[in-house]
Motif scaffolding. Sequence first.
Motif, mmCIF file in Angstrom:
data_model
loop_
_atom_site.group_PDB
_atom_site.id
_atom_site.type_symbol
_atom_site.label_atom_id
_atom_site.label_comp_id
_atom_site.label_asym_id
_atom_site.label_seq_id
_atom_site.Cartn_x
_atom_site.Cartn_y
_atom_site.Cartn_z
ATOM 1 N N SER A 265 -13.502 61.848 6.865
ATOM 2 C CA SER A 265 -13.453 63.190 7.429
ATOM 3 C C SER A 265 -12.058 63.798 7.293
ATOM 4 O O SER A 265 -11.043 63.094 7.311
ATOM 5 N N LEU A 266 -12.023 65.112 7.152
ATOM 6 C CA LEU A 266 -10.779 65.845 6.934
ATOM 7 C C LEU A 266 -9.742 65.520 8.018
ATOM 8 O O LEU A 266 -10.052 65.523 9.214
ATOM 9 N N ILE A 267 -8.512 65.242 7.600
ATOM 10 C CA ILE A 267 -7.430 64.975 8.539
ATOM 11 C C ILE A 267 -6.769 66.289 8.931
ATOM 12 O O ILE A 267 -6.367 67.080 8.077
ATOM 13 N N LEU A 268 -6.657 66.509 10.237
ATOM 14 C CA LEU A 268 -6.045 67.712 10.780
ATOM 15 C C LEU A 268 -4.746 67.364 11.484
ATOM 16 O O LEU A 268 -4.658 66.338 12.169
ATOM 17 N N LYS A 269 -3.765 68.213 11.336
ATOM 18 C CA LYS A 269 -2.492 68.029 12.027
ATOM 19 C C LYS A 269 -2.427 68.977 13.220
ATOM 20 O O LYS A 269 -2.751 70.156 13.097
ATOM 21 N N THR A 270 -2.016 68.443 14.359
ATOM 22 C CA THR A 270 -1.857 69.292 15.532
ATOM 23 C C THR A 270 -0.469 69.920 15.524
ATOM 24 O O THR A 270 0.440 69.469 14.811
ATOM 25 N N LYS A 271 -0.279 70.938 16.337
ATOM 26 C CA LYS A 271 0.998 71.639 16.361
ATOM 27 C C LYS A 271 2.126 70.797 16.947
ATOM 28 O O LYS A 271 3.301 71.099 16.727
ATOM 29 N N ASP A 272 1.769 69.721 17.667
ATOM 30 C CA ASP A 272 2.806 68.844 18.212
ATOM 31 C C ASP A 272 3.054 67.620 17.332
ATOM 32 O O ASP A 272 3.712 66.673 17.745
ATOM 33 N N GLY A 273 2.507 67.635 16.117
ATOM 34 C CA GLY A 273 2.817 66.591 15.151
ATOM 35 C C GLY A 273 1.844 65.437 15.060
ATOM 36 O O GLY A 273 1.994 64.570 14.207
ATOM 37 N N ARG A 274 0.832 65.378 15.918
ATOM 38 C CA ARG A 274 -0.148 64.303 15.862
ATOM 39 C C ARG A 274 -1.197 64.613 14.787
ATOM 40 O O ARG A 274 -1.254 65.712 14.265
ATOM 41 N N THR A 275 -2.038 63.638 14.479
ATOM 42 C CA THR A 275 -3.122 63.845 13.519
ATOM 43 C C THR A 275 -4.441 63.377 14.124
ATOM 44 O O THR A 275 -4.474 62.492 14.980
ATOM 45 N N THR A 276 -5.507 63.978 13.661
ATOM 46 C CA THR A 276 -6.856 63.586 14.060
ATOM 47 C C THR A 276 -7.788 63.997 12.940
ATOM 48 O O THR A 276 -7.445 64.821 12.093
ATOM 49 N N SER A 277 -8.951 63.405 12.905
ATOM 50 C CA SER A 277 -9.928 63.809 11.899
ATOM 51 C C SER A 277 -10.814 64.912 12.461
ATOM 52 O O SER A 277 -10.941 65.075 13.681
ATOM 53 N N LEU A 278 -11.420 65.679 11.565
ATOM 54 C CA LEU A 278 -12.328 66.740 11.996
ATOM 55 C C LEU A 278 -13.474 66.163 12.815
ATOM 56 O O LEU A 278 -13.871 66.733 13.833
ATOM 57 N N ALA A 279 -14.002 65.021 12.385
ATOM 58 C CA ALA A 279 -15.108 64.394 13.110
ATOM 59 C C ALA A 279 -14.679 63.978 14.513
ATOM 60 O O ALA A 279 -15.393 64.220 15.499
ATOM 61 N N GLN A 280 -13.511 63.351 14.635
ATOM 62 C CA GLN A 280 -13.016 62.947 15.941
ATOM 63 C C GLN A 280 -12.787 64.151 16.842
ATOM 64 O O GLN A 280 -13.080 64.119 18.042
ATOM 65 N N LEU A 281 -12.253 65.212 16.266
ATOM 66 C CA LEU A 281 -12.005 66.424 17.029
ATOM 67 C C LEU A 281 -13.292 66.970 17.620
ATOM 68 O O LEU A 281 -13.370 67.290 18.812
ATOM 69 N N CYS A 282 -14.330 67.085 16.783
ATOM 70 C CA CYS A 282 -15.607 67.629 17.250
ATOM 71 C C CYS A 282 -16.223 66.768 18.340
ATOM 72 O O CYS A 282 -16.707 67.272 19.362
#
Length: 471
Positions: free
Chosen positions: A57-74
Motif C-alpha cells: 500500500s502507498l506510503i504516506l508521510k505525515t507533516k511531523d515526519g512520520r510515515t504510514t501506509s494508505l491502508a493503515q491510515l484508512c
Amino acid sequence: MVVRGMALDTVNYALQQAQDYPAFAATICLVLLTTLTGSPGKLFGMAKTRYWHSTKSLILKTKDGRTTSLAQLCKSLIPPCRLNPLLYNGHLQTIWTVLARDTVPIHYKRWIFDNEDPIYTGQFSVDFATDPNDDHDSTLPPRTTYYSEQEFKKIGSLDNRPMLVMLHGLSGGSHELYLRHVLAPLIGKGGWEACVVIARGCARTKITSSVLYNARATWDVKQIVKWLKQTFPNRPLFGIGFSLGANIITNYIAEEGSNCAFKAAVVLSNPWDLHAGNLALQRGWFNRNVYSATMGKSMVKLFDTHVEQVSKNPKVDVDLVRSSKYLHEFDRHVQCPTWGYPTEGAYYRDASSVDSLLAIRIPFLAIHAEDDPVTASEALPREEVQQTPYGVLCTTSTGGHLGWFELGGTRWCARAATAFFQKMAQDIDLDAISRTDADGSQLEGQISRAERQPLKPVFEPMRRKMHVPGQ
C-alpha cells in the motif's frame, strides 16, 4: 451499561418512527425477531467491516515526519460500523433514503458554465456551498440561488482552505440528503470549501445541446477542476462521487492519471461494473420493478423535461424513449443512439470504472455495502484494488445503496468519508505523495518464444472502445 443504553436508544427510536411511519414500522417488526435469532449482533446494528488493498500500500508521510501506509491510515480512522438495527438489511437502508427527513440545511450559489470543448458543447451548472442566507429562487432546488455577475467576479481567492469537488448520483443534485450529510461536517467550522458539479439536465438545470450525461461524462468535471486550479491556486482539491457520480469521478481520476489535480478521493456506492449491475437489477421481480423501474422512470421524466433539445438528435426516437419502463431500456434508446453504442451492454462495458481503478495515481478510498441492492456485490473490484498501491476498498456487511443510516438519522459513511478527508488535509504531507509506481505504471505480461525476443503484452486500463476519431 453500554449495551443497556444502546437497547434503550433502540426502543425509543423505534417508538418514534412507529408513530411517524406506522406501516413501515409494522413491516420491520414482523420480520425483526426472525432476523435477530440468526444474527444477535444485528440487535445493535453491528456491521462487519472488511478491507481490500495491495500488500504494498502507498506510503504516506505525515507533516511531523512520520510515515504510514494508505491502508493503515484508512483502518485507523474509519469508525466501527454500527447502524440503525431497525434498518437491518440493504433494502430497508436503501428505501429509508427516500423517507429520511431533511435535517441538514446547506445553502448554495449556482453558476452556469459553457463547456469549452466543441465536441461536448453545451452548458453545465456548478453549485458552490455558501454561508447560510435568506435568499430564495423558486426556479431552483431549496436553499439555492444564482450568483450575480458582480458576485461571481469576486469569487477568486488565494486562501489555502481545502476544497471538495462533489458528483451526485443518477438524476440527483446538490440538494440530495446523502450528499449534504457528507458535506455538512466539512464546511463552516470544518474549514472546507465545496462545490457540486451538476450533471446536465439535473437539479433544474437547462441544457443547450443534445449532449446529456452518461457514466463516462467526465468532460464537465475536467473543465471545472481546471478552472478551480486557476481561480483558487492555493487550495488543495479533493474529490468525492456518489453512485453514478462515483463511477464518473473514478473514470475522471483515472483519465488524468499522475496529472490529476485532486490530492485524494472517496467514492461511495460506485456501481463499478455497469454490465454486472444491470444484470443484477433485472434479477428478480423486486429489483426489476422497484429499483430499475424507479430509476428508469426518473430518467424518462428528465428526458421529457429537456425533450426539445435532446430530440434534436435525429437518432433519438422520442416515442421509444417515453415507452421505456426500466433503466436499461432508457439507456438503449438514449445513450446508444447518442454515442454510437450498438447495445446498452456495450455502453455498460465501455463506461464501467472497474478497470479504471488501475490507472489511478492518487490516494483513493472506496466504500461499499455488500448488500447494496442497486449495484451488484459481485461487481466490486476486490482483485483489482489489490493490484494498485493507491486504492483501499472498505466493505460493510450491510448498509444498502448510499444508506448506512445510524440511530438518530446520521450516516456512518459520512463519518468515514469526512474522517478520511480531514486526516489527509490536516496531517498528511500532500506534496510528498508519489505518483509513480516503483515498477512502472503499466501492467505487463510476458509470453516466451523460443530463440526470439519474448512478447510483452501491456494492459491499458483506460483504453476505451468509444472514441472520437482524430482526437
